[in-house]
Design a protein around this motif. Structure first.
Motif, mmCIF file in Angstrom:
data_model
loop_
_atom_site.group_PDB
_atom_site.id
_atom_site.type_symbol
_atom_site.label_atom_id
_atom_site.label_comp_id
_atom_site.label_asym_id
_atom_site.label_seq_id
_atom_site.Cartn_x
_atom_site.Cartn_y
_atom_site.Cartn_z
ATOM 1 N N HIS A 175 -10.135 -2.218 2.167
ATOM 2 C CA HIS A 175 -10.547 -3.376 1.765
ATOM 3 C C HIS A 175 -9.227 -3.750 0.463
ATOM 4 N N ASP A 176 -9.041 -2.629 -0.574
ATOM 5 C CA ASP A 176 -8.361 -3.046 -1.871
ATOM 6 C C ASP A 176 -7.070 -4.314 -1.234
ATOM 7 N N ALA A 177 -6.776 -3.663 -0.408
ATOM 8 C CA ALA A 177 -5.300 -4.280 0.034
ATOM 9 C C ALA A 177 -6.113 -6.131 0.305
ATOM 10 N N MET A 178 -6.445 -5.898 0.873
ATOM 11 C CA MET A 178 -7.337 -7.303 2.217
ATOM 12 C C MET A 178 -8.137 -8.147 0.636
ATOM 13 N N ALA A 191 -0.310 -6.635 4.709
ATOM 14 C CA ALA A 191 0.078 -5.937 3.398
ATOM 15 C C ALA A 191 1.009 -4.644 4.199
ATOM 16 N N ASP A 192 2.168 -4.358 3.709
ATOM 17 C CA ASP A 192 2.952 -3.457 4.175
ATOM 18 C C ASP A 192 2.787 -2.320 4.012
ATOM 19 N N VAL A 193 2.760 -1.313 4.585
ATOM 20 C CA VAL A 193 3.021 0.209 4.333
ATOM 21 C C VAL A 193 3.675 0.719 3.912
ATOM 22 N N VAL A 211 0.802 -0.587 -0.066
ATOM 23 C CA VAL A 211 -0.310 0.292 0.149
ATOM 24 C C VAL A 211 0.792 1.482 0.038
ATOM 25 N N LEU A 212 0.962 2.125 -1.225
ATOM 26 C CA LEU A 212 1.821 3.435 -1.229
ATOM 27 C C LEU A 212 0.869 4.906 -0.872
#
Length: 551
Positions: free
Chosen positions: A113-116, A53-55, A28-29
């Motif tokens: 939601h996008d990452a999941m 996820a990596d943020v 996630v950027l």
């Protein structure tokens, strides 16, 4: 103000390589605005996506411009926007696989939601809670150009279905079938169907099924067993050795095909040797609880001129269900989609007939007249639909307001105090397992038998709510065994000393002590110590600081 992780061109070079290389987790950027601030809650993203996820944060300016020059078109981030890149993004770096979220138009929930979704999991919004549950119903029709559907639930409630959880290449209008059932995650007044992974093993060698024609030229046609499974047919595959393939097939046709399995499992299809009397293997369903996405009784577009009063239907229409009234919003939208399909088919037929000889002039005139009739019908349906959609827009806004209130209430409940007692911790472990583990994963990652060690509850003293939530997530990963596949857990056996040759810690009863990371990159980052007993039972020992190596 939080300092950005990526601030220089050199940082951007490393970030671009990380985005395009295979990863184990989504990335996630989040970019800064021109003032260096964030429109999305970075701390919350890192807390809720910890271990998932990596943020990463990116400074808008020279770093974002450098990144833009290194990644594929339309996949950059700058000026406060954000996006999540799936783990395999480099294999297919299409911008539609990584939706750009603009400040003011999307929120932190959308990024979560996008990452999941990119991990194959549902977001916390999918967990049971106030107004959020699994539900089932019957599809009534489509609205908003097929991007939403009306579903009547088993309890009689009418809701709208969305493509929120579906990948971009599986449109809602293809996934749902009017008159057929569908299930999904119900949030307020919206039902979110869940995509199914296509199971090609059901199509054995020699089996017969249905395919949708999506592209046709004179030499070949492309058909689909699933929106993600295109297969190219050549002339011999459709029995058109001495004539154009386009004379036999048209875009939108649903055709019988015979399956041929090649060595290695690759699938080839043939229309030419398909047996019209052979039993069919049902076409695939695209969503959980849904019907097959194709039906053999779907009429060909070229048959639409046989009835002057009833235009031919689009995909999935007339599966034995009674048609809805003209004033029903769902039926209006569905009829418009059908008319558009027929209009396109007739326009193509008229264009092909322009090159015919004079003996075809009568057929051409008939087609042109039918074309004009459909245009007039379409204009009338559009006018009626515009009024219906205006009313639907008002209802949708009411639903959104209600949904926001429900989400706020649910989040407040989720962040309520967790009772650090044996009963409270057990309850929180079960709740966290239910949220973080999708139904399809629960047989692979079951909540195994576990116990709380004599010092475990005391070791939780002093943890704040965020730290306690992280500790519970680490416990769930230990109990299910999932920590072995999560690099961020840094799982390893505890040794009796600091040396790499020191013996592992083993209890008299044969229990082996493991050490798992709860936090990363934080002062005194906490670790979880637990025992794995013979037979697989887990005993949670203690939550400790980084420097505490006692079991």
């Amino acid at each position: 103000m939080t300092h950005a992780d990526v601030t220089t061109p050199a940082d951007a070079d490393a970030l671009a390589a990380r985005i395009l290389q295979p990863r184990e987790r989504p990335l996630v950027l989040v970019s800064t605005d021109h003032d260096g601030g964030y429109a999305f809650d970075v701390d919350r993203l890192r807390a809720e996506l910890d271990g998932i996820a990596d943020v990463i944060t990116l400074a808008t300016g020279t770093a974002s411009k450098r990144l833009e020059s290194l990644v594929p078109p339309k996949t950059q981030v700058f000026n406060g926007a954000a996006r999540s890149y799936p783990p395999d993004f480099g294999a297919n770096p299409n911008w539609t696989r990584s939706h750009l979220r603009f400040p003011g138009q999307a929120g932190t929930d959308d990024l979560i939601h996008d990452a999941m979704a990119q991990t194959g999991r549902r977001t916390v919004e999918s967990a049971p809670g106030p107004g959020i549950r699994r539900a089932r119903g019957i599809v009534q029709g489509f609205v908003a150009d097929g991007t939403r559907a009306i579903v009547r639930l088993d309890d009689g409630t009418a809701v709208t279905a969305t493509a929120t959880l579906l990948p971009p290449d599986v449109p809602l209008i293809a996934a749902l079938v009017v008159g057929e059932p569908v299930s999904g995650v119900l949030e307020g007044g919206e039902l979110h169907p869940e995509p199914l992974v296509p199971d090609l093993d059901v199509f054995t060698d020699g089996a017969h099924t249905l395919a949708l024609v999506v592209k046709v030229t004179e030499l070949r046609a492309t058909v689909q067993l699933h929106p993600r499974l295109p297969v190219v047919l050549r002339r011999r595959d459709v029995g058109a050795e001495d004539r154009p393939v386009s004379d036999l097939l048209a875009v939108g046709d649903v055709v019988r095909v015979r399956v041929h399995r090649k060595p290695g499992g690759e699938i080839a299809l043939s229309v030419a040797d398909a047996d019209p009397e052979a039993p069919l293997v049902p076409p695939l369903a695209l969503v959980a609880g849904g019907a097959p996405w194709l039906s053999e009784d779907r009429p060909r577009p070229s048959d639409s001129g046989t009835d002057a009063e009833q235009p031919a239907s689009a995909a999935h229409r007339d599966r034995g269900a009674e048609p809805a009234t003209r004033h029903d919003v769902a039926a209006l939208a569905h009829e418009v989609a059908a008319l558009r399909s027929d209009l396109l088919a007739l326009t193509n037929l008229v264009a092909r007939s322009n090159g015919s000889n004079a003996s075809n002039s009568g057929a051409e005139s008939q087609l042109r007249a039918e074309n004009e009739r459909l245009r007039a019908h379409l204009a009338q349906e559009k006018a009626e639909r515009a009024g219906a959609e205006a009313r639907l827009a008002e209802l949708s806004e009411d639903r959104r307001e209600t949904g926001r209130a429900l989400r706020d209430a649910r989040r407040a409940a989720e962040r309520a105090h967790v009772d650090p007692t044996p009963e409270g911790i057990r309850l929180e472990i079960e709740r966290t397992w239910g949220i973080r583990t999708a139904p399809g994963e629960r047989t692979r990652w079951p909540l195994r038998e576990y116990s709380l060690g004599p010092g475990f509850i005391d070791s939780l003293a002093g943890l704040d709510e965020t730290q306690l939530s992280k500790a519970v997530r680490a416990c769930v990963d230990a109990i299910t065994g999932r920590d072995r596949e999560i690099p961020a857990r840094e799982l390893h056996r505890l040794r009796t000393g600091e040396g790499g040759d020191d013996a592992y810690v083993v209890r008299a009863d044969g229990g082996r002590c493991w050490r798992s990371s709860i936090e990363q990159n934080a002062p005194g980052a906490r670790r979880l110590h637990y025992w794995e007993l013979p037979g697989g039972v887990i005993e949670l020992s203690r939550v400790v600081h980084h420097d505490d190596t006692r079991p």
